[in-house]
Motif scaffolding. Structure first.
Motif, PDB file in Angstrom:
ATOM      1  N   VAL A 104    -107.741  11.969 -93.006  1.00  0.00           N
ATOM      2  CA  VAL A 104    -108.431  12.919 -93.877  1.00  0.00           C
ATOM      3  C   VAL A 104    -107.621  13.106 -95.158  1.00  0.00           C
ATOM      4  CG1 VAL A 104    -109.178  15.323 -94.075  1.00  0.00           C
ATOM      5  CG2 VAL A 104    -109.478  14.095 -91.923  1.00  0.00           C
ATOM      6  N   LYS A 105    -108.321  13.137 -96.290  1.00  0.00           N
ATOM      7  CA  LYS A 105    -107.631  13.259 -97.571  1.00  0.00           C
ATOM      8  C   LYS A 105    -108.149  14.485 -98.327  1.00  0.00           C
ATOM      9  CE  LYS A 105    -106.973   9.170 -99.679  1.00  0.00           C
ATOM     10  NZ  LYS A 105    -107.578   8.067-100.439  1.00  0.00           N
ATOM     11  N   VAL A 106    -107.235  15.295 -98.869  1.00  0.00           N
ATOM     12  CA  VAL A 106    -107.660  16.414 -99.724  1.00  0.00           C
ATOM     13  C   VAL A 106    -107.471  15.966-101.160  1.00  0.00           C
ATOM     14  CG1 VAL A 106    -107.209  18.812-100.396  1.00  0.00           C
ATOM     15  CG2 VAL A 106    -106.895  18.111 -98.005  1.00  0.00           C
ATOM     16  N   LYS A 107    -108.559  15.948-101.933  1.00  0.00           N
ATOM     17  CA  LYS A 107    -108.469  15.621-103.363  1.00  0.00           C
ATOM     18  C   LYS A 107    -108.645  16.908-104.140  1.00  0.00           C
ATOM     19  CE  LYS A 107    -110.002  10.883-103.505  1.00  0.00           C
ATOM     20  NZ  LYS A 107    -111.046   9.991-103.963  1.00  0.00           N
ATOM     21  N   ILE A 108    -107.813  17.085-105.168  1.00  0.00           N
ATOM     22  CA  ILE A 108    -107.823  18.372-105.852  1.00  0.00           C
ATOM     23  C   ILE A 108    -107.702  18.154-107.351  1.00  0.00           C
ATOM     24  CG2 ILE A 108    -105.341  18.583-105.265  1.00  0.00           C
ATOM     25  CD1 ILE A 108    -105.666  21.592-105.210  1.00  0.00           C
ATOM     26  N   ASN A 109    -108.279  19.080-108.126  1.00  0.00           N
ATOM     27  CA  ASN A 109    -108.178  19.013-109.579  1.00  0.00           C
ATOM     28  C   ASN A 109    -108.343  20.425-110.128  1.00  0.00           C
ATOM     29  OD1 ASN A 109    -107.941  17.812-112.100  1.00  0.00           O
ATOM     30  ND2 ASN A 109    -110.116  17.303-112.262  1.00  0.00           N
ATOM     31  N   SER A 110    -108.057  20.584-111.416  1.00  0.00           N
ATOM     32  CA  SER A 110    -108.325  21.881-112.038  1.00  0.00           C
ATOM     33  C   SER A 110    -109.291  21.693-113.193  1.00  0.00           C
ATOM     34  CB  SER A 110    -107.027  22.502-112.562  1.00  0.00           C
ATOM     35  OG  SER A 110    -107.353  23.655-113.317  1.00  0.00           O
ATOM     36  N   LEU A 111    -110.294  22.596-113.248  1.00  0.00           N
ATOM     37  CA  LEU A 111    -111.222  22.568-114.392  1.00  0.00           C
ATOM     38  C   LEU A 111    -110.803  23.610-115.427  1.00  0.00           C
ATOM     39  CD1 LEU A 111    -114.651  22.300-112.538  1.00  0.00           C
ATOM     40  CD2 LEU A 111    -113.206  20.470-113.385  1.00  0.00           C
ATOM     41  N   GLY A 112    -109.692  24.325-115.127  1.00  0.00           N
ATOM     42  CA  GLY A 112    -109.173  25.294-116.075  1.00  0.00           C
ATOM     43  C   GLY A 112    -110.071  26.504-116.264  1.00  0.00           C
ATOM     44  N   ASP A 113    -109.661  27.394-117.161  1.00  0.00           N
ATOM     45  CA  ASP A 113    -110.495  28.568-117.439  1.00  0.00           C
ATOM     46  C   ASP A 113    -111.505  28.204-118.530  1.00  0.00           C
ATOM     47  OD1 ASP A 113    -108.974  28.453-119.714  1.00  0.00           O
ATOM     48  OD2 ASP A 113    -107.890  30.317-119.372  1.00  0.00           O
ATOM     49  N   GLU A 114    -112.283  29.189-118.944  1.00  0.00           N
ATOM     50  CA  GLU A 114    -113.372  28.925-119.891  1.00  0.00           C
ATOM     51  C   GLU A 114    -112.865  28.328-121.195  1.00  0.00           C
ATOM     52  OE1 GLU A 114    -116.022  32.423-119.389  1.00  0.00           O
ATOM     53  OE2 GLU A 114    -117.001  31.519-121.157  1.00  0.00           O
ATOM     54  N   GLU A 115    -111.731  28.900-121.669  1.00  0.00           N
ATOM     55  CA  GLU A 115    -111.184  28.445-122.953  1.00  0.00           C
ATOM     56  C   GLU A 115    -110.760  26.963-122.866  1.00  0.00           C
ATOM     57  OE1 GLU A 115    -107.843  30.709-125.275  1.00  0.00           O
ATOM     58  OE2 GLU A 115    -106.990  28.902-124.350  1.00  0.00           O
ATOM     59  N   SER A 116    -110.062  26.633-121.762  1.00  0.00           N
ATOM     60  CA  SER A 116    -109.614  25.239-121.599  1.00  0.00           C
ATOM     61  C   SER A 116    -110.810  24.307-121.507  1.00  0.00           C
ATOM     62  CB  SER A 116    -108.785  25.072-120.324  1.00  0.00           C
ATOM     63  OG  SER A 116    -107.767  26.024-120.269  1.00  0.00           O
ATOM     64  N   ARG A 117    -111.825  24.742-120.752  1.00  0.00           N
ATOM     65  CA  ARG A 117    -112.996  23.880-120.563  1.00  0.00           C
ATOM     66  C   ARG A 117    -113.748  23.667-121.873  1.00  0.00           C
ATOM     67  NH1 ARG A 117    -113.657  26.545-116.094  1.00  0.00           N
ATOM     68  NH2 ARG A 117    -115.415  27.778-116.825  1.00  0.00           N
ATOM     69  N   ALA A 118    -113.814  24.737-122.695  1.00  0.00           N
ATOM     70  CA  ALA A 118    -114.520  24.618-123.980  1.00  0.00           C
ATOM     71  C   ALA A 118    -113.824  23.580-124.861  1.00  0.00           C
ATOM     72  CB  ALA A 118    -114.571  25.979-124.671  1.00  0.00           C
ATOM     73  N   ARG A 119    -112.476  23.639-124.893  1.00  0.00           N
ATOM     74  CA  ARG A 119    -111.717  22.677-125.704  1.00  0.00           C
ATOM     75  C   ARG A 119    -111.951  21.259-125.203  1.00  0.00           C
ATOM     76  NH1 ARG A 119    -105.757  22.714-126.674  1.00  0.00           N
ATOM     77  NH2 ARG A 119    -105.511  23.508-124.560  1.00  0.00           N
ATOM     78  N   TYR A 120    -111.874  21.135-123.889  1.00  0.00           N
ATOM     79  CA  TYR A 120    -112.025  19.824-123.263  1.00  0.00           C
ATOM     80  C   TYR A 120    -113.429  19.273-123.498  1.00  0.00           C
ATOM     81  CZ  TYR A 120    -112.139  16.249-119.577  1.00  0.00           C
ATOM     82  OH  TYR A 120    -112.267  15.075-118.877  1.00  0.00           O
TER      83      TYR A 120
ATOM     84  N   ILE B 257    -108.868  16.212-118.305  1.00  0.00           N
ATOM     85  CA  ILE B 257    -108.835  17.676-118.469  1.00  0.00           C
ATOM     86  C   ILE B 257    -107.404  18.224-118.417  1.00  0.00           C
ATOM     87  CG2 ILE B 257    -109.343  18.168-116.017  1.00  0.00           C
ATOM     88  CD1 ILE B 257    -111.023  20.596-117.712  1.00  0.00           C
ATOM     89  N   LYS B 258    -106.540  17.583-117.636  1.00  0.00           N
ATOM     90  CA  LYS B 258    -105.166  18.123-117.490  1.00  0.00           C
ATOM     91  C   LYS B 258    -104.460  18.238-118.850  1.00  0.00           C
ATOM     92  CE  LYS B 258    -102.762  13.866-116.478  1.00  0.00           C
ATOM     93  NZ  LYS B 258    -102.966  12.808-115.576  1.00  0.00           N
ATOM     94  N   ASP B 259    -104.875  17.387-119.812  1.00  0.00           N
ATOM     95  CA  ASP B 259    -104.240  17.435-121.129  1.00  0.00           C
ATOM     96  C   ASP B 259    -104.801  18.553-122.000  1.00  0.00           C
ATOM     97  OD1 ASP B 259    -102.711  15.196-120.477  1.00  0.00           O
ATOM     98  OD2 ASP B 259    -104.400  13.861-120.952  1.00  0.00           O
ATOM     99  N   TYR B 260    -105.826  19.240-121.525  1.00  0.00           N
ATOM    100  CA  TYR B 260    -106.445  20.293-122.339  1.00  0.00           C
ATOM    101  C   TYR B 260    -106.366  21.671-121.679  1.00  0.00           C
ATOM    102  CZ  TYR B 260    -107.865  16.338-125.018  1.00  0.00           C
ATOM    103  OH  TYR B 260    -107.806  15.208-125.773  1.00  0.00           O
ATOM    104  N   LEU B 261    -105.630  21.767-120.568  1.00  0.00           N
ATOM    105  CA  LEU B 261    -105.504  23.071-119.895  1.00  0.00           C
ATOM    106  C   LEU B 261    -104.578  23.963-120.703  1.00  0.00           C
ATOM    107  CD1 LEU B 261    -105.034  22.046-116.121  1.00  0.00           C
ATOM    108  CD2 LEU B 261    -107.138  22.769-117.289  1.00  0.00           C
ATOM    109  N   ASN B 262    -104.957  25.232-120.890  1.00  0.00           N
ATOM    110  CA  ASN B 262    -104.033  26.157-121.563  1.00  0.00           C
ATOM    111  C   ASN B 262    -102.944  26.588-120.573  1.00  0.00           C
ATOM    112  OD1 ASN B 262    -105.271  28.047-119.939  1.00  0.00           O
ATOM    113  ND2 ASN B 262    -106.508  28.946-121.576  1.00  0.00           N
ATOM    114  N   GLU B 263    -101.984  27.360-121.053  1.00  0.00           N
ATOM    115  CA  GLU B 263    -100.812  27.686-120.225  1.00  0.00           C
ATOM    116  C   GLU B 263    -101.206  28.397-118.929  1.00  0.00           C
ATOM    117  OE1 GLU B 263     -97.709  26.557-120.334  1.00  0.00           O
ATOM    118  OE2 GLU B 263     -98.557  25.341-121.958  1.00  0.00           O
ATOM    119  N   ASP B 264    -102.145  29.381-119.046  1.00  0.00           N
ATOM    120  CA  ASP B 264    -102.553  30.135-117.850  1.00  0.00           C
ATOM    121  C   ASP B 264    -103.165  29.208-116.807  1.00  0.00           C
ATOM    122  OD1 ASP B 264    -101.687  32.448-118.887  1.00  0.00           O
ATOM    123  OD2 ASP B 264    -103.679  33.305-119.322  1.00  0.00           O
TER     124      ASP B 264
END
Ligand code: HAM
Length: 434
Positions: A158-174, A222-229
């Protein structure tokens, strides 16, 4: 002959025990993590799932069962649990009772999908939703609960794959850089992705058609566009998983098929050849904007759902048999009408006292009744003929030891109760004691 609708199936008595076992395991795990059960309606108002015109998920745009009821109210059969739980959470103001609600649910969901192995139109989900905390630790707790379930079922690979879509601000930039990038490859995008480019460009990353095209690999991450939070949130989730020694893989392209996610998203995959494309057995993520979007207060949430059919299929393929034959306590074998009537009365007393019993209702021969006792794995067989009945006696056989005795008709219940105290390893007796 009337047959079942396409994409549905019957759970027959010979399979229902494995469902009970799976459901029991799930309930035990939810108790260990202190999640409490919530049951919401199978149908909801259309607007619970069809929330805004920009939703591009297949589930909402193509797969819901929508209909008008007799009063012309628009109704949708629930395609998933999260939105219904969010509706119930808001409507019942659960946040007033408790700043954190840790909820779980199990039940049928409905999606108009193309049926295939592990994909049905009516299927079952087990899900958890934790509403009220924005702590990254609870994202990790939800994933840990999922992996505990997998471990309890004995599933490997079994494999767990994970990612972050960031908050609204990060997603808007991305989103803006993603649109700019994909605009250069418009003529190569599939029809669905052209719509996604307008409505929700992140979902292009999820496209099974475009995923293999050359330009896809160099798309911005997306990882390159995540803000600090957002970066910090994701770091703390992965650190908590590390601390719990839960293995995972970061997948930059994981965006998930539903539109309500923010920050953490994850999928749990099994490596089983027979599963083909349906190898995701569970998935989830954080949805910090959903409760507010549905008219509630600004309350964050995170959750996950497993497909029960896929869990059972994976468990079977892993060689684990949840479908152990159920045993009954006593099978009554009667010879003659009077004896049958007497057996039914004794069986009823035993049943009221918590012993599972059965007897023949098809006028079977002695041999046929013995066969039935065998078929139902009876721990004890009671045999009542005319002679015994005259003397208020009955023959009883302990099938686990082959010991036979003739006892009074009134003694059947205390005799069996006494005997099963020593059947500690037997699940039928153990269940009764519990
Ligand atoms: P989902 O990925 O759409 O997420 O579904 C979760 C799981 O349900 C899938 O991983 C799969 O095992 C099972 N499933 C989905 N569709 C079918 C189908 N047609 N037939 C059989 N099994 C299926 C959700 O539903 C989100 N509500 C999960 C969630 C909870 N996110 C946050 N909280």
């Amino acid at each position: 002959m009337i047959t079942k609708p396409k994409g549905t199936y019957d759970i027959l008595p010979k399979e229902s025990q494995s469902w009970h076992k799976l459901e029991d395991t799930i309930r035990k795990i939810c108790h260990l993590y202190n999640y409490k059960e919530i049951r919401t309606p199978i149908f909801e108002s259309y607007s619970v799932f069809h929330r805004n015109a920009t939703d591009t998920s297949d589930m909402v745009t193509k797969e819901t069962y929508d209909f008008e009821d007799r009063s012309k109210r628009l109704i949708t059969l629930r395609p998933e649990g999260t939105a219904g739980v969010a509706r119930a959470f808001i409507e019942n103001k659960l946040y007033v009772e408790d700043p954190l609600s840790k909820l779980f649910y199990m039940g049928p969901m409905f999606r108009y999908e193309r049926p295939q192995k592990g994909r049905n139109r009516q299927f079952h989900q087990f899900g958890v939703e934790a509403l009220g905390s924005s702590s990254p630790l609870i994202d990790a707790e939800v994933i840990a609960l999922g992996t505990s379930l997998i471990r309890s079922l004995g599933l490997k690979g079994v494999k767990v794959k994970i990612n972050s879509l960031g908050d609204e601000e990060s997603r808007a930039r991305y989103k803006s850089v993603l649109v700019e990038y994909f605009n250069n490859y418009k003529e190569q995008l599939c029809e669905d992705c052209l719509v996604r480019l307008e409505k929700n460009p992140l979902r292009i990353l999820d496209c099974k058609v475009c995923r293999n095209k050359g330009f896809f690999q160099n798309a911005p991450k997306i990882k390159d566009y995540l803000n600090e939070d957002s970066k910090k949130h994701f770091q703390l989730v992965t650190a908590a998983l590390d601390k719990m020694q839960i293995p995972y893989e970061i997948d930059d392209n994981l965006v998930r098929g539903l539109d309500y996610y923010s920050h953490t998203v994850f999928e749990i995959e099994v490596d089983i050849e027979e599963f083909g494309a349906q190898n995701v057995i569970g998935a989830g993520g954080r949805y910090d904007g959903l409760i507010e979007e549905m008219g509630g207060p600004k309350i964050p949430g995170v959750g996950m759902a497993f497909g029960l059919e896929r869990l059972l299929l994976a468990t079977n393929l892993a060689g684990k048999d949840l479908n152990k034959k159920e045993a009954i306590h006593i099978y009554f074998i009667a010879l003659g009408e009077k004896a049958h009537e007497e057996c039914l009365a004794i069986a009823n007393v035993c049943r009221i006292g918590g012993l599972s019993c059965d007897l023949d209702y098809l006028n079977k021969s002695l041999k046929g009744q013995f066969k039935d006792a065998d078929k139902h794995n009876a721990l004890f067989t009671c045999i009542l003929g005319d002679n015994e009945l005259e003397q208020f006696k009955i023959n009883i056989k302990d099938n686990t030891t082959d010991e036979q005795q003739t006892i009074s008709l009134y003694e059947v219940y205390p005799y069996v109760i006494n005997k099963i105290q020593s059947h500690s390893a037997c699940s039928t007796c153990k269940d009764r004691k519990e």
